[in-house]
Design a protein around this motif. Structure first.
Motif, PDB file in Angstrom:
ATOM      1  N   GLU A  46       0.851  -1.190   0.000  1.00 16.15           N
ATOM      2  CA  GLU A  46       0.000   0.000   0.000  1.00 16.15           C
ATOM      3  C   GLU A  46       0.882   1.233   0.000  1.00 16.15           C
ATOM      4  OE1 GLU A  46      -2.899  -0.069   3.079  1.00 16.15           O
ATOM      5  OE2 GLU A  46      -4.100  -1.586   2.065  1.00 16.15           O
ATOM      6  N   TYR A  48       1.003   4.142   1.211  1.00 18.19           N
ATOM      7  CA  TYR A  48       0.604   5.128   2.211  1.00 18.19           C
ATOM      8  C   TYR A  48       1.686   6.203   2.310  1.00 18.19           C
ATOM      9  CZ  TYR A  48      -0.944   7.082   6.606  1.00 18.19           C
ATOM     10  OH  TYR A  48      -1.384   7.946   7.563  1.00 18.19           O
ATOM     11  N   GLN A  51      -1.952   6.541  -0.789  1.00 22.17           N
ATOM     12  CA  GLN A  51      -3.083   5.614  -0.879  1.00 22.17           C
ATOM     13  C   GLN A  51      -3.576   5.312   0.540  1.00 22.17           C
ATOM     14  OE1 GLN A  51      -1.926   1.942  -2.730  1.00 22.17           O
ATOM     15  NE2 GLN A  51      -3.795   0.900  -2.119  1.00 22.17           N
ATOM     16  N   LYS A  52      -4.837   5.603   0.791  1.00 23.02           N
ATOM     17  CA  LYS A  52      -5.380   5.386   2.136  1.00 23.02           C
ATOM     18  C   LYS A  52      -5.581   3.895   2.384  1.00 23.02           C
ATOM     19  CE  LYS A  52      -5.507   9.709   2.993  1.00 23.02           C
ATOM     20  NZ  LYS A  52      -4.326  10.238   3.658  1.00 23.02           N
ATOM     21  N   PRO A  53      -5.284   3.423   3.594  1.00 21.19           N
ATOM     22  CA  PRO A  53      -5.408   1.989   3.860  1.00 21.19           C
ATOM     23  C   PRO A  53      -6.864   1.526   3.873  1.00 21.19           C
ATOM     24  CG  PRO A  53      -4.854   3.172   5.864  1.00 21.19           C
ATOM     25  CD  PRO A  53      -4.794   4.167   4.752  1.00 21.19           C
ATOM     26  N   ASP A  54      -7.059   0.291   3.449  1.00 25.79           N
ATOM     27  CA  ASP A  54      -8.391  -0.302   3.450  1.00 25.79           C
ATOM     28  C   ASP A  54      -8.556  -1.063   4.765  1.00 25.79           C
ATOM     29  OD1 ASP A  54     -10.842  -1.020   2.557  1.00 25.79           O
ATOM     30  OD2 ASP A  54     -10.146  -2.670   1.304  1.00 25.79           O
ATOM     31  N   SER A 137     -12.644   5.438  13.852  1.00 17.87           N
ATOM     32  CA  SER A 137     -11.816   4.808  12.811  1.00 17.87           C
ATOM     33  C   SER A 137     -10.587   5.646  12.467  1.00 17.87           C
ATOM     34  CB  SER A 137     -12.654   4.574  11.557  1.00 17.87           C
ATOM     35  OG  SER A 137     -13.208   5.804  11.123  1.00 17.87           O
ATOM     36  N   ARG A 168     -18.889   5.522   9.593  1.00 20.42           N
ATOM     37  CA  ARG A 168     -18.062   4.414  10.135  1.00 20.42           C
ATOM     38  C   ARG A 168     -17.875   4.535  11.638  1.00 20.42           C
ATOM     39  NH1 ARG A 168     -13.989   1.324   6.787  1.00 20.42           N
ATOM     40  NH2 ARG A 168     -13.113   0.995   8.833  1.00 20.42           N
ATOM     41  N   ARG A 186     -19.772  -1.505   3.530  1.00 20.65           N
ATOM     42  CA  ARG A 186     -18.459  -0.926   3.753  1.00 20.65           C
ATOM     43  C   ARG A 186     -18.377   0.489   3.182  1.00 20.65           C
ATOM     44  NH1 ARG A 186     -13.387  -4.346   4.477  1.00 20.65           N
ATOM     45  NH2 ARG A 186     -11.994  -2.732   5.130  1.00 20.65           N
ATOM     46  N   GLN A 187     -17.913   1.402   4.012  1.00 21.36           N
ATOM     47  CA  GLN A 187     -17.846   2.802   3.608  1.00 21.36           C
ATOM     48  C   GLN A 187     -16.388   3.222   3.534  1.00 21.36           C
ATOM     49  OE1 GLN A 187     -20.463   4.795   3.102  1.00 21.36           O
ATOM     50  NE2 GLN A 187     -22.107   3.472   3.824  1.00 21.36           N
ATOM     51  N   PRO A 188     -16.035   4.076   2.567  1.00 23.81           N
ATOM     52  CA  PRO A 188     -14.673   4.601   2.574  1.00 23.81           C
ATOM     53  C   PRO A 188     -14.442   5.469   3.798  1.00 23.81           C
ATOM     54  CG  PRO A 188     -15.999   5.708   0.916  1.00 23.81           C
ATOM     55  CD  PRO A 188     -16.836   4.588   1.465  1.00 23.81           C
TER      56      PRO A 188
END
Ligand code: SF4
Ligand code: SF4
Length: 205
Positions: A46, A48, A51-54, A137, A168, A186-188
């Protein structure tokens, strides 16, 4: 009791052929795998912070102190969270609230949570009888000094203001289930909504 001879399995060391002794087949096999990954260009790292982590829905991040309907801190300084905390990272000083707030006996004069000592187990949230402390989160918690990682009441309240509209949050940690956040699609992480999901505990009140 000694091990019986019949229970012992003797493993013979395999004999290597001439080519295997040169390790060339193993090197060629390794190169083949490396080439396959190079051609496929599948990235498993990833990137980071670009790129935001999933993150999983039950990921427990930074705490927040909730406000009630009148915007006051919801905490009644009962000390249940500090008692339940296995890392001893919550310090609360209670004060009399009955003069200003007739519906309350106590409120926290100071509420300090050391995020460096916290192990993010969620037991404080589980112990709280009035949904005052919850985990969110938020994962990118950084600071340059220990003081910056020691969250005061105002800072914890500001995290509530920042996350109250994020679908979230809060990340529920009820025993045996992940909580209402896990029941949503699931929400970003960046997603926001005008109405946060109502918690099962809040519905009871
Ligand atoms: S998450 Fe666990 S370790 Fe962190 S403050 Fe709450 S009870 Fe303590
Ligand atoms: S956050 Fe909850 S458990 Fe902790 S002192 Fe306040 S009301 Fe009690």
């Amino acid at each position: 009791m000694p091990i019986q001879e019949k229970d012992v399995v003797w493993i013979e060391e395999p004999e290597l052929s001439f080519w295997e002794q040169t390790f060339l087949p193993a090197v060629a096999g390794g190169l083949k795998v490396a080439m396959q990954h190079t051609v496929a260009q599948r990235s498993v790292t990833e990137q980071y912070p670009e790129q935001k982590p999933d993150l999983p829905l039950h990921y427990r991040g930074v705490h927040r102190l909730n406000r009630d309907e009148q915007g006051r801190v919801r905490c009644v300084a009962c000390m249940m969270c500090a008692t339940a905390c296995p890392a001893h990272c919550i310090s609360i000083v209670a004060e009399d609230a009955s003069k200003d707030w007739p519906d309350r006996d106590k409120r926290p004069q100071s509420f300090v949570l050391d995020e460096l000592r916290c192990i993010f187990c969620g037991m404080c949230e589980e112990a709280c009888p009035c949904d005052a402390i919850e985990l969110t989160s938020i994962y990118d918690l950084t600071g340059q000094t220990r003081e910056q990682m020691t969250f005061t009441k105002d800072k914890l309240l500001s995290i509530y203001d920042q996350t109250k509209d994020n679908p979230r949050d809060p990340v529920r940690t009820h025993r045996g289930r992940l909580g209402c956040a896990s029941e949503l699609e699931r929400q970003p992480l960046s997603a926001t909504s005008p109405k946060p999901p109502e918690s099962p505990r809040a519905k009871k009140q």
